[in-house]
Design a protein around this motif. Sequence first.
Motif, short mmCIF file in Angstrom:
data_model
loop_
_atom_site.label_atom_id
_atom_site.label_comp_id
_atom_site.label_asym_id
_atom_site.label_seq_id
_atom_site.Cartn_x
_atom_site.Cartn_y
_atom_site.Cartn_z
N ILE A 1 0.85 -1.19 0.00
CA ILE A 1 0.00 0.00 0.00
C ILE A 1 0.88 1.24 0.00
O ILE A 1 1.90 1.30 0.68
CB ILE A 1 -0.93 0.03 1.23
CG1 ILE A 1 -1.73 -1.29 1.32
CG2 ILE A 1 -1.89 1.20 1.17
CD1 ILE A 1 -2.48 -1.46 2.60
N TYR A 2 0.47 2.21 -0.81
CA TYR A 2 1.16 3.49 -0.83
C TYR A 2 0.24 4.52 -0.19
O TYR A 2 -0.86 4.22 0.25
CB TYR A 2 1.51 3.87 -2.28
CG TYR A 2 2.59 2.96 -2.84
CD1 TYR A 2 3.94 3.39 -2.85
CD2 TYR A 2 2.28 1.71 -3.34
CE1 TYR A 2 4.93 2.57 -3.33
CE2 TYR A 2 3.26 0.88 -3.82
CZ TYR A 2 4.59 1.31 -3.82
OH TYR A 2 5.56 0.49 -4.30
N GLY A 3 0.71 5.78 -0.19
CA GLY A 3 -0.17 6.79 0.39
C GLY A 3 0.28 8.20 0.09
O GLY A 3 1.40 8.43 -0.38
N TRP B 1 -3.84 9.69 2.89
CA TRP B 1 -4.68 8.86 1.99
C TRP B 1 -3.94 7.58 1.68
O TRP B 1 -2.77 7.61 1.35
CB TRP B 1 -4.95 9.60 0.68
CG TRP B 1 -5.70 10.90 0.85
CD1 TRP B 1 -5.17 12.12 0.92
CD2 TRP B 1 -7.11 11.03 0.98
NE1 TRP B 1 -6.13 13.07 1.09
CE2 TRP B 1 -7.39 12.41 1.12
CE3 TRP B 1 -8.19 10.14 0.98
CZ2 TRP B 1 -8.65 12.92 1.28
CZ3 TRP B 1 -9.45 10.66 1.11
CH2 TRP B 1 -9.68 12.04 1.28
N SER B 2 -4.64 6.45 1.77
CA SER B 2 -4.01 5.17 1.41
C SER B 2 -4.33 4.85 -0.05
O SER B 2 -5.46 5.04 -0.50
CB SER B 2 -4.56 4.05 2.29
OG SER B 2 -4.19 4.27 3.62
N ALA C 1 2.65 3.55 2.67
CA ALA C 1 1.54 3.87 3.59
C ALA C 1 2.04 3.99 5.02
O ALA C 1 1.62 4.87 5.77
CB ALA C 1 0.46 2.81 3.49
N TRP D 1 1.45 7.21 7.45
CA TRP D 1 0.70 7.24 8.71
C TRP D 1 1.59 7.63 9.89
O TRP D 1 1.14 8.28 10.82
CB TRP D 1 0.00 5.91 8.96
CG TRP D 1 -1.11 5.72 7.95
CD1 TRP D 1 -1.14 4.84 6.93
CD2 TRP D 1 -2.30 6.51 7.85
NE1 TRP D 1 -2.27 5.00 6.17
CE2 TRP D 1 -3.01 6.04 6.72
CE3 TRP D 1 -2.83 7.58 8.56
CZ2 TRP D 1 -4.21 6.58 6.31
CZ3 TRP D 1 -4.02 8.10 8.15
CH2 TRP D 1 -4.71 7.62 7.05
#
Lengths: 628, 232
Positions: free
Chosen positions: A92-94, A134-135, A170, A174
């Motif tokens: 997952i990126y973000g 945002w993911s 991600a 976070w």
Amino acid sequence: MIQVLACATVAIGFLLPVSNSVHAQWIEPAPRPLRAIEQVGFLASQALRPPRDEANSQVIQLPDDWSVSRPGTQGVGWYRIEVDLEELPQGIYGLYMPRFAASQMSVVVNGVFIGGTRALLDPRARLTPPALGWSIPAALLRHGSNVIHLRVVADAGYRQGLTRVYFGGAAEVWDARSARERMQGLAHRVFGFTSIVLGFAALVVWFRQRGDVIIGWLGLSAIGAGLGPALDDITGYGRTTALREALVMIYAYGFVPPLLMVLLRLGALRARGMAIMSWGVLGLAFIAALELGLGALPRVSPYVGLFYVCVMAVTVAAYWWSRPALHPRYLVQLIFAAAGLSAAFLLHDLAIWFGAVDFDRMVLMPLVPATLALLTLVTLLSRHLEAYRALRQSRAQLEKRVAERTRELEENYERINKLERVQSAAEERQRIVADMHDGLGGTLVRLLSLIKSGSTDRSTLAGELEQALIELRLSFDSMEDFDHDLLVLLGAVRHRLSRSFELAGIEIDWRVEPLPRTEWLTPQRSRHLQRLLLEVFTNAIRHSNANKVSVAVERTDEARIRVSIKDNGRGFDQAQSALGRGISNIRKRSATLESELVLDTAPGRGTRVILELPKEVLGSALVDTTPI
Amino acid sequence: MQLMKNSDERGPDTEHPISVALVEDEAATRAGLAATIAADASLSLAGTYARAGEALAALSRATPDVLLVDLGLPDMSGLDLIRAVAAQYPSIDVLVFTAFGDEATVIACLEAGARGYLLKGSGVSHIGFDVREIRSGGSPLSPQIARHLVRRLRPAAAPASAPSANISGALSARELEVLNAISRGFSYAETAALLGLQPGTVHAHLKNIYRKLEVRSKTEAVFEANRLGLLK
């Protein structure tokens, strides 16, 4: 000591929120570090889908503050972000934005809509705008070039637009977001509530000790500073209204006027005008915000802030000018440090507002309650320590005074005791002398003159000597205790004369009833009473020729004690009696005893002596705990 | 003096005369007393001594019924002599000669173990009567001494420091009544009439009271010694 404590607390307080980002950035290796995106495409369009026409969009630098780039605008725009991925997308990126600087935002990744904020997070009437993350799932990304569109609803009047945007893994997104949130969200709340609690504690102290106005204002200031962050969380979400905007101003600046009062009081400055003005401005700002309606906050608030910064600066300056030394120095220093720091935080946020620095910088106002909470805590502690010290001092003084007074009392007591001893010894001496004088002395003189006159009647001489011995024994008795009991005294005289009565052939009729012991019977009075009785009995023994003597002791109706001594002898004529001297002695002693004496006698009728003792005899009765 | 009563109303027991010894350092008094005792058919003179030492030595050979002791002796205090005799020869009734019969002296003698006292100078010729009277119940108690005994031996009001728990030497109710009457000036006969007793019973009570006083003062001395750590 207390300075060190204060410094340590400040250090810990400020390091805690920072520690996380330090940890995240320096200690943990970041496998997919965030990269800042500084150049984006922009197209003002209300379209709900990302514009296809790339040609119309302009290239701009981030951050994009609409009040600078599009002053007066209130509308919608599409930002186009290009991200090149050198690896195959995985996991997952973000996207991370330090500040959500818009009213609404939607995100579209490679043409796929992944989410939006809607009106839920409208941060216009908040002290601290939240950070955003945002993911983006790897499935939406591809190796090579990717396009991310952000749809932004913003209002230039509120200094909205788009801050810097960061792209990365991600986890990193976070981490960054939570570090920022911890600093201006969690710290915000913790410090806010702490400040409120300590503020109330200070108010309690003030309530108990109204003279301590400084702690009262400090408490109010701490509560005012703490309310902002606390209320921000409660009222910060939801629709923005004019009332909410007005309230935000109150709780943003509410701490300033009371703090100003503290500064003025502390400096013993009589700047009544300034005090009134600082309260008045707050009220005016509130009314103005309500009057101007929605959108008033950005137009009023910065100027109010500016005004307060100026006022605080002036007050601090005035204090340094007057330099009174009324309070512990560390406390004064701390209060000015807190005021200075608060002013600095305020100034920093104003600098953001007026565009002097980038608007994605962290807002520092939430740290104001931290400084005020600390200040209040230290002040309370110092008050407590002062009170404790004062208490100890006053106790030591009190103990000293008690010891002094005790010593004085002991000395006095000793002196009085000594005096009493001297006095009672003198009284006793006087009593013995008087006793010898009227008793034994008189008898001996009489005896001597009898012998000198040639009288050699042995029985007369023996009688006189016997009398002298009786006198002496009575003297001994009077030196002992009669136990404050009249009957003991009376009985003792009878006892001493019993042999004489026996020899004279006189029978005694003894009628006495128990009497209470009495204070009245002092040694002096005892002696007089004893002598009086001796005189009466001796007359009966020697001269009456009686064979019966009745002695009665009773209480009269007037609560007096009556002693009656009656014989059945020959009596005598009071006018011509040879007993005159003895009778006058009896009368004298009766008068000394404040008693009434009745002598009832006539030739051939016997003799009756009635002695009525004063009322005081029963009036000063002793109460025995164990009656005999 | 011409009305002096016959002292032998009770009828002295001439067949068993009371043997009396005498300790008195003043020669004239001693001789006068000796003569009076010798003249009294109910008494027999067992010996006269000028010093306490002589008396104690003589007592080890033969014990009289009554020992008359003067308090002011040259070789030993009269009180110590009383104590010694009371401890070694409990059968001897020790009587004290005192000039005044004052409370302090009498109480001290009674506590030491004396059975009574004789007033010096008041009719030496009375001595036979007095000795018999004292043998039957102790010497006439003055109201002051009676009150002193009441305060001293009262059961409830014994001082907290005294070992009163076992009431060794506390007065009985009857004894208290007797003492109270005497302290109010009543004679023995009047006291007996007042309380509805035989005169002899009053004497018996008084004898008991004297013994209690002696016991009490001894217990107190022991208690005090204990308190001071003199006894182990």
